[in-house]
Structure formats: C-alpha cells, structure tokens
Design an enzyme around this catalytic site. Structure first.
Site, PDB file in Angstrom:
ATOM      1  N   ILE A  43       0.818  -1.211   0.000  1.00 22.83           N
ATOM      2  CA  ILE A  43       0.000   0.000   0.000  1.00 22.83           C
ATOM      3  C   ILE A  43       0.858   1.270   0.000  1.00 22.83           C
ATOM      4  CG2 ILE A  43      -0.160   0.205   2.521  1.00 22.83           C
ATOM      5  CD1 ILE A  43      -3.163   0.886   2.133  1.00 22.83           C
ATOM      6  N   LYS A  44       2.118   1.130   0.425  1.00 30.05           N
ATOM      7  CA  LYS A  44       2.978   2.307   0.565  1.00 30.05           C
ATOM      8  C   LYS A  44       3.407   2.923  -0.774  1.00 30.05           C
ATOM      9  CE  LYS A  44       3.104   2.265   5.083  1.00 30.05           C
ATOM     10  NZ  LYS A  44       2.580   3.359   5.923  1.00 30.05           N
ATOM     11  N   ASP A  45       3.197   2.198  -1.868  1.00 34.67           N
ATOM     12  CA  ASP A  45       3.437   2.824  -3.179  1.00 34.67           C
ATOM     13  C   ASP A  45       2.584   4.072  -3.331  1.00 34.67           C
ATOM     14  OD1 ASP A  45       5.038   0.668  -3.668  1.00 34.67           O
ATOM     15  OD2 ASP A  45       3.929  -0.058  -5.416  1.00 34.67           O
ATOM     16  N   GLY A  48       4.224   6.880  -1.423  1.00 29.37           N
ATOM     17  CA  GLY A  48       5.489   7.242  -2.075  1.00 29.37           C
ATOM     18  C   GLY A  48       5.246   8.203  -3.217  1.00 29.37           C
TER      19      GLY A  48
END
Length: 295
Positions: A43-45, A48
């Site tokens: 999910i951190k894409d 980012g």
C-alpha cells in the site's frame, strides 16, 4: 483497464478486493484489499507517489534533489520505486529488524541504506527518525519525506484507497480494519468513510506492546518498552498523522497470532502476505467474532 501504461507509476492503486472464506469470522463477512498488487508490493506505493508529487508541486523537492526518510516498513520501497523512475537520490534510515529481502529490494532500486537500532526510542542518537532528521540538515538539496506528519500521506488514502474500497463494496461496509505505523492509512480512510457514513467503524489492529490500542480505547497511553517482531506497524508514540478522534475501536494482536494466520492464508486462500497483514487479519477476525449481528 488501459491497454498500455506510460510508466510503472500509472499502475499504482486500483487493487483487487477478495472475500476470505477460510477463517471463522463469526457473523461477519471479511474482505481483504490486495495492496500487494501495487508494483512495489504494498500500500505504501500510494504514499510514495503522493509525497513526492506534492513535494514537487510545492517546490520542496527540486530536480537532482535527495529524498530522505526513516522507515521501518514498505514506505522505503514505495519511495524508492518513485525516486528511481523520477531520477531522485534516496537515503533511507532503517531499524535493524527490517527483513534482508526488503533491504536487497531497496538497494536494487538504487537507495542508500543506513541501518540503525530498533531497541531505542526518540531522543537517542541512533533512533531512526532522529537520524533521518539530522541527515536532512546535513545533505544539500535534501527533502525529508516525513511520512509521520506529511499531510500527503493521508491525502493518498482519502483520494484513492478509500474511494476504491467504497466503489468495490458498493457502499456496503460496516467496519474497516487497518494498522498504524505512520497513521496515514487509517486517518485518510477515516476522513473519507466518516463523510460517506459516520456509522462505519474504524478499527485499529495493533501489535502487543504498541501504544496505539490504548490511545484509541482508553484515551491515554504509556510506552513500557514493548517490542514486537511484526514489521511496519505499531508505535511507541502517537504520530502527527494519526487522528484519534476518527477511530472507534482497537484490537491487540500478539506476534504469535499475527504469524499464525499467515500459513492458513497462503495454503487455503492462496494469498502470500507479510507480518503486518497477519496482524490485520488476526485483528479483524477477533473483532468479527465479538459481533452479535452480521457485518
């Protein structure tokens, strides 16, 4: 679905939703959103991309600049992916409990890695966030991503993750379970869902030893030196991006419980997931089993 995307960044988000059937969820139906379908695997894409693009818009990040971040989980990979595509240097400060596989992934994307101790708290010279802040004052042309207080973090979930879930579920949603690392995921989702329906329950699944569950359920907390093997979620402080006023409940999950569901998830659901996912699913199962009506 577009036939051709211009960049790997174009396929961040729009991840699938799957109903789980292998677990005893009491009277409830449990669904998982497969954020591992993002190109960086988590999910951190989303943050980012959001953090870097918002910094470009504001002028805080200029061409040829260096991005600096403290991360204990997948935010580093999300930032590294976007930085590689956009041509920025990236320095990541990482506690020593991060898996070797993730470190190799980050190095493969061109990130510079600085390992710090995971057994120290804020104020210690080797605390990972303090190290990152110090580097940001020393490296010319640097931008501190600061996922813990950067509003671009919850923005990503308020504008992409939340609307996707709402559409996929056809608006039929009683509760959402998420973890807290930086606080951006659950805060951004809560901002979106509480506007859609204030009765939707926002539930934190928190590792045993973290202070977040007490902060949500008791309104007070005290860090007592707890530690956990689960990566990326759980905290010894309350991040700026965590809006406790929007949260309704919390469930505490031990490392044993978190890791215990992962084999069943893989063998019976076909889903390969990491330790934080184990915490979320275990926490969701616990919450579901406490309910006395279908949700």
């Amino acid at each position: 679905m577009d036939a051709v995307n211009n960049s790997i960044l174009d396929i961040i988000g729009n991840t699938p939703m799957v109903k789980l059937t292998a677990f005893d969820t009491g009277p409830c139906e449990l669904f998982v959103k497969l954020e591992n379908h993002n190109p960086g695997g988590s999910i951190k894409d989303r943050i980012g991309l959001s953090i870097i693009e918002e910094a470009e818009k504001s002028g805080a990040l200029k061409p040829g600049g260096t991005i600096i971040e403290a991360t204990a989980g997948n935010t580093g990979i999300g930032l590294a992916l976007v930085a590689a595509i956009k041509g920025y240097k990236l320095v990541l400060v990482i506690p020593d409990k991060m898996s070797r596989e993730k470190i190799l992934h980050l190095e493969g994307l061109g990130a510079e890695i600085k390992i710090t101790r995971s057994d120290v708290t804020a104020g210690h010279p080797e605390y990972y966030q303090d190290v990152a802040r110090k580097l940001a004052t020393e490296i010319p042309g640097s931008f501190l991503a600061d996922q813990f207080s950067n509003p671009a973090n919850p923005l990503a979930h308020r504008t992409t993750t939340g609307p996707e879930i709402w559409e996929q579920m056809g608006g039929k949603l009683d509760a959402l379970v998420a973890g807290v690392g930086s606080g951006g995921t659950i805060t951004g989702l809560a901002e979106f869902f509480k506007e859609k329906n204030p009765d939707i329950q926002m539930v934190v699944a928190d590792p045993e030893g973290s202070v977040i569950a007490d902060a949500v359920t008791k309104g007070t907390y005290k860090y007592e030196g707890g530690s956990w093997f689960v990566e990326g979620i759980g905290e010894d402080f309350i991040p700026t991006n965590l809006n406790l006023d929007l949260l309704d409940d919390a469930v505490v999950v031990s490392d044993k419980e978190a890791f215990g569901v992962l084999q069943k998830l893989l063998r019976e659901e076909g889903i390969l997931a990491g330790s934080s996912t184990g915490t979320l699913i275990s926490g969701a199962i616990k919450w579901c089993q406490k309910q006395d009506s279908p949700k």
